[in-house]
Enzyme design. Structure first.
Site, PDB file in Angstrom:
ATOM      1  N   ILE A  21      75.146  49.247  38.004  1.00 51.13           N
ATOM      2  CA  ILE A  21      75.183  48.126  37.051  1.00 51.13           C
ATOM      3  C   ILE A  21      75.634  48.618  35.672  1.00 51.13           C
ATOM      4  O   ILE A  21      76.419  47.955  34.990  1.00 51.13           O
ATOM      5  CB  ILE A  21      73.774  47.473  36.966  1.00 51.13           C
ATOM      6  CG1 ILE A  21      73.447  46.772  38.289  1.00 51.13           C
ATOM      7  CG2 ILE A  21      73.685  46.504  35.792  1.00 51.13           C
ATOM      8  CD1 ILE A  21      71.988  46.318  38.421  1.00 51.13           C
ATOM      9  N   ASP A  40      73.935  58.607  29.362  1.00 53.28           N
ATOM     10  CA  ASP A  40      73.410  58.838  30.718  1.00 53.28           C
ATOM     11  C   ASP A  40      72.957  60.290  30.842  1.00 53.28           C
ATOM     12  O   ASP A  40      73.489  61.183  30.176  1.00 53.28           O
ATOM     13  CB  ASP A  40      74.507  58.530  31.759  1.00 53.28           C
ATOM     14  CG  ASP A  40      73.943  58.173  33.120  1.00 53.28           C
ATOM     15  OD1 ASP A  40      74.106  57.015  33.542  1.00 53.28           O
ATOM     16  OD2 ASP A  40      73.327  59.060  33.768  1.00 53.28           O
ATOM     17  N   TYR A 149      57.006  49.835  40.829  1.00 52.06           N
ATOM     18  CA  TYR A 149      58.264  49.240  40.344  1.00 52.06           C
ATOM     19  C   TYR A 149      58.005  47.848  39.762  1.00 52.06           C
ATOM     20  O   TYR A 149      58.516  47.504  38.692  1.00 52.06           O
ATOM     21  CB  TYR A 149      59.279  49.190  41.488  1.00 52.06           C
ATOM     22  CG  TYR A 149      60.677  48.817  41.046  1.00 52.06           C
ATOM     23  CD1 TYR A 149      61.427  49.675  40.250  1.00 52.06           C
ATOM     24  CD2 TYR A 149      61.245  47.603  41.422  1.00 52.06           C
ATOM     25  CE1 TYR A 149      62.708  49.326  39.839  1.00 52.06           C
ATOM     26  CE2 TYR A 149      62.514  47.249  41.017  1.00 52.06           C
ATOM     27  CZ  TYR A 149      63.243  48.119  40.221  1.00 52.06           C
ATOM     28  OH  TYR A 149      64.516  47.770  39.809  1.00 52.06           O
ATOM     29  N   LYS A 153      58.725  46.709  35.837  1.00 48.37           N
ATOM     30  CA  LYS A 153      59.672  45.659  35.445  1.00 48.37           C
ATOM     31  C   LYS A 153      58.943  44.473  34.803  1.00 48.37           C
ATOM     32  O   LYS A 153      59.516  43.748  33.988  1.00 48.37           O
ATOM     33  CB  LYS A 153      60.517  45.231  36.641  1.00 48.37           C
ATOM     34  CG  LYS A 153      61.468  46.348  37.111  1.00 48.37           C
ATOM     35  CD  LYS A 153      62.421  46.803  36.012  1.00 48.37           C
ATOM     36  CE  LYS A 153      63.458  47.786  36.497  1.00 48.37           C
ATOM     37  NZ  LYS A 153      64.429  48.188  35.452  1.00 48.37           N
TER      38      LYS A 153
HETATM   39  N1  LIG Z   1      70.448  47.850  42.256  1.00 46.02           N
HETATM   40  C1  LIG Z   1      69.528  46.906  42.342  1.00 46.02           C
HETATM   41  O1  LIG Z   1      69.317  46.280  43.393  1.00 46.02           O
HETATM   42  C2  LIG Z   1      68.733  46.534  41.124  1.00 46.02           C
HETATM   43  C3  LIG Z   1      68.032  45.333  41.141  1.00 46.02           C
HETATM   44  C4  LIG Z   1      67.280  44.961  40.042  1.00 46.02           C
HETATM   45  C5  LIG Z   1      67.246  45.783  38.939  1.00 46.02           C
HETATM   46  N2  LIG Z   1      67.927  46.949  38.939  1.00 46.02           N
HETATM   47  C6  LIG Z   1      67.836  47.785  37.743  1.00 46.02           C
HETATM   48  O2  LIG Z   1      69.129  47.978  37.224  1.00 46.02           O
HETATM   49  C7  LIG Z   1      69.170  49.227  36.528  1.00 46.02           C
HETATM   50  C8  LIG Z   1      70.362  50.032  37.018  1.00 46.02           C
HETATM   51  O3  LIG Z   1      70.237  50.209  38.406  1.00 46.02           O
HETATM   52  P1  LIG Z   1      71.452  50.647  39.337  1.00 46.02           P
HETATM   53  O4  LIG Z   1      71.206  50.012  40.637  1.00 46.02           O
HETATM   54  O5  LIG Z   1      72.741  50.445  38.646  1.00 46.02           O
HETATM   55  O6  LIG Z   1      71.106  52.209  39.465  1.00 46.02           O
HETATM   56  P2  LIG Z   1      72.002  53.533  39.652  1.00 46.02           P
HETATM   57  O7  LIG Z   1      71.081  54.512  40.295  1.00 46.02           O
HETATM   58  O8  LIG Z   1      73.316  53.208  40.275  1.00 46.02           O
HETATM   59  O9  LIG Z   1      72.280  53.990  38.135  1.00 46.02           O
HETATM   60  C9  LIG Z   1      71.251  54.382  37.284  1.00 46.02           C
HETATM   61  C10 LIG Z   1      71.826  55.276  36.193  1.00 46.02           C
HETATM   62  O10 LIG Z   1      70.733  55.622  35.314  1.00 46.02           O
HETATM   63  C11 LIG Z   1      70.844  57.010  35.024  1.00 46.02           C
HETATM   64  N3  LIG Z   1      69.510  57.536  34.697  1.00 46.02           N
HETATM   65  C12 LIG Z   1      68.456  57.715  35.530  1.00 46.02           C
HETATM   66  N4  LIG Z   1      67.440  58.276  34.868  1.00 46.02           N
HETATM   67  C13 LIG Z   1      67.854  58.446  33.578  1.00 46.02           C
HETATM   68  C14 LIG Z   1      67.274  59.006  32.419  1.00 46.02           C
HETATM   69  N5  LIG Z   1      66.028  59.522  32.448  1.00 46.02           N
HETATM   70  N6  LIG Z   1      67.988  59.010  31.282  1.00 46.02           N
HETATM   71  C15 LIG Z   1      69.246  58.510  31.251  1.00 46.02           C
HETATM   72  N7  LIG Z   1      69.866  58.000  32.314  1.00 46.02           N
HETATM   73  C16 LIG Z   1      69.174  57.974  33.475  1.00 46.02           C
HETATM   74  C17 LIG Z   1      71.404  57.644  36.278  1.00 46.02           C
HETATM   75  O11 LIG Z   1      72.021  58.892  35.980  1.00 46.02           O
HETATM   76  C18 LIG Z   1      72.417  56.579  36.717  1.00 46.02           C
HETATM   77  O12 LIG Z   1      73.690  56.807  36.109  1.00 46.02           O
HETATM   78  C19 LIG Z   1      67.809  49.886  36.759  1.00 46.02           C
HETATM   79  O13 LIG Z   1      66.982  49.624  35.638  1.00 46.02           O
HETATM   80  C20 LIG Z   1      67.282  49.174  37.980  1.00 46.02           C
HETATM   81  O14 LIG Z   1      65.858  49.170  38.025  1.00 46.02           O
HETATM   82  C21 LIG Z   1      68.675  47.355  40.010  1.00 46.02           C
END
Ligand SMILES: NC(=O)c1ccc[n+]([C@@H]2O[C@H](COP(=O)([O-])OP(=O)(O)OC[C@H]3O[C@@H](n4cnc5c(N)ncnc54)[C@H](O)[C@@H]3O)[C@@H](O)[C@H]2O)c1
Length: 249
Positions: A21, A40, A149, A153
């Site tokens: 995202i 990141d 989780y 959230k």
């Molecule tokens: N994918 C889903 O289904 C979904 C649904 C609802 C909410 N979300 C939320 O969306 C957000 C992004 O999720 P995504 O699916 O794109 O995840 P992803 O794993 O593809 O990307 C997450 C990114 O965050 C970075 N990251 C992790 N820990 C970190 C830290 N301590 N400091 C800096 N960067 C850090 C990682 O390196 C990665 O680039 C999250 O907050 C997740 O909870 C995701």
């Protein structure tokens, strides 16, 4: 349409902006004309993405560490948009959630919003900036096997509303609550917990979203772009579901 939701000359910082995202958001805000800072843990991925975009750069930031956040923000002169997106997942009911895993999840998903927002606050107040926090449906409804989780959230939603109350004219702060979105986050979950039945579980993830598909990172990025634009000027303190109808049921 080409004039809508534009962000020319805005400076946007996206935590976790190198994957999923966050990466789609980095692309979309850059497309809208913003100067994007991809913050990141994974600097290599951030730099690779930044090289593809106009007016983008990557910086290493660990959102759980205030010293790392301060270093990443050092030299940033202006900030109009903060997307608190970095986050991780954890599977387990309360009985199967270890204390150290709970604390780690809260550090990455909750403390991060506190620490990054606090550090960026003077810059955001100077521009009447827009903050978008990435929550989840898990902050609005109970999701099975997601004790920690859901807690994390829920806190993101609460912080969003609270900030909007303290800074009603000085900032705009909103939260997006996505359903399941096709990203490495979901692939990692399938690989770790369901390696031998990935397609069965993927079908279950699709089935709980009445629209009949997973979200795409671009679905979420479009809403983030809108929320940061002038057209969304009257939206503040809101938690917006974007989940294919999951939480409407
Ligand atoms: N994918 C889903 O289904 C979904 C649904 C609802 C909410 N979300 C939320 O969306 C957000 C992004 O999720 P995504 O699916 O794109 O995840 P992803 O794993 O593809 O990307 C997450 C990114 O965050 C970075 N990251 C992790 N820990 C970190 C830290 N301590 N400091 C800096 N960067 C850090 C990682 O390196 C990665 O680039 C999250 O907050 C997740 O909870 C995701």
């Amino acid at each position: 349409m080409s004039d809508a939701f534009h962000l020319e000359n805005k400076v946007a910082l996206i935590t976790g902006g190198a994957s999923g995202i966050g990466a789609a958001t980095s692309r979309e805000l850059a497309r809208a004309g913003a100067h994007v800072i991809i913050a990141d843990l994974n600097l290599v991925a951030g730099e690779t993405l930044a090289a593809e975009l106009p007016h983008a750069r990557a910086v290493r930031m660990d959102v759980t560490d205030s010293a790392s956040i301060a270093l990443a923000l050092d030299g940033v002169q202006r900030l109009d948009i903060l997307v608190n997106n970095a986050g991780i997942g954890l599977v387990g009911d309360i009985a199967h959630t270890a204390e150290e895993d709970f604390e780690r999840l809260m550090r990455v998903n909750v403390n991060s919003v506190f620490l990054v927002t606090k550090a960026a606050l003077p810059l955001l107040l100077a521009t009447r900036g827009s903050i978008v926090n990435i929550g989840s449906v898990a902050g609005s409804v109970g999701v099975k096997q997601r004790f920690a989780y859901c807690a994390s959230k829920g806190a993101v939603q609460a912080m969003t509303r609270q900030l909007a109350v303290d800074y009603p004219k000085e900032l705009r702060v909103n939260c997006i609550a996505p359903g399941t979105v096709q990203t490495p986050f979901v692939e990692g979950y399938l690989e770790k917990y369901h390696a031998h039945e990935k397609e069965k579980i993927r079908a279950e993830l699709v089935a709980r979203q009445p629209i009949g598909r997973l979200g795409t990172p671009e679905d979420i990025a479009s809403l983030i772009r809108f929320l940061c634009s002038q057209e969304a000027e009257f939206i503040n303190g809101a938690v917006l579901p974007i989940d294919g109808g999951w939480t409407a049921a």
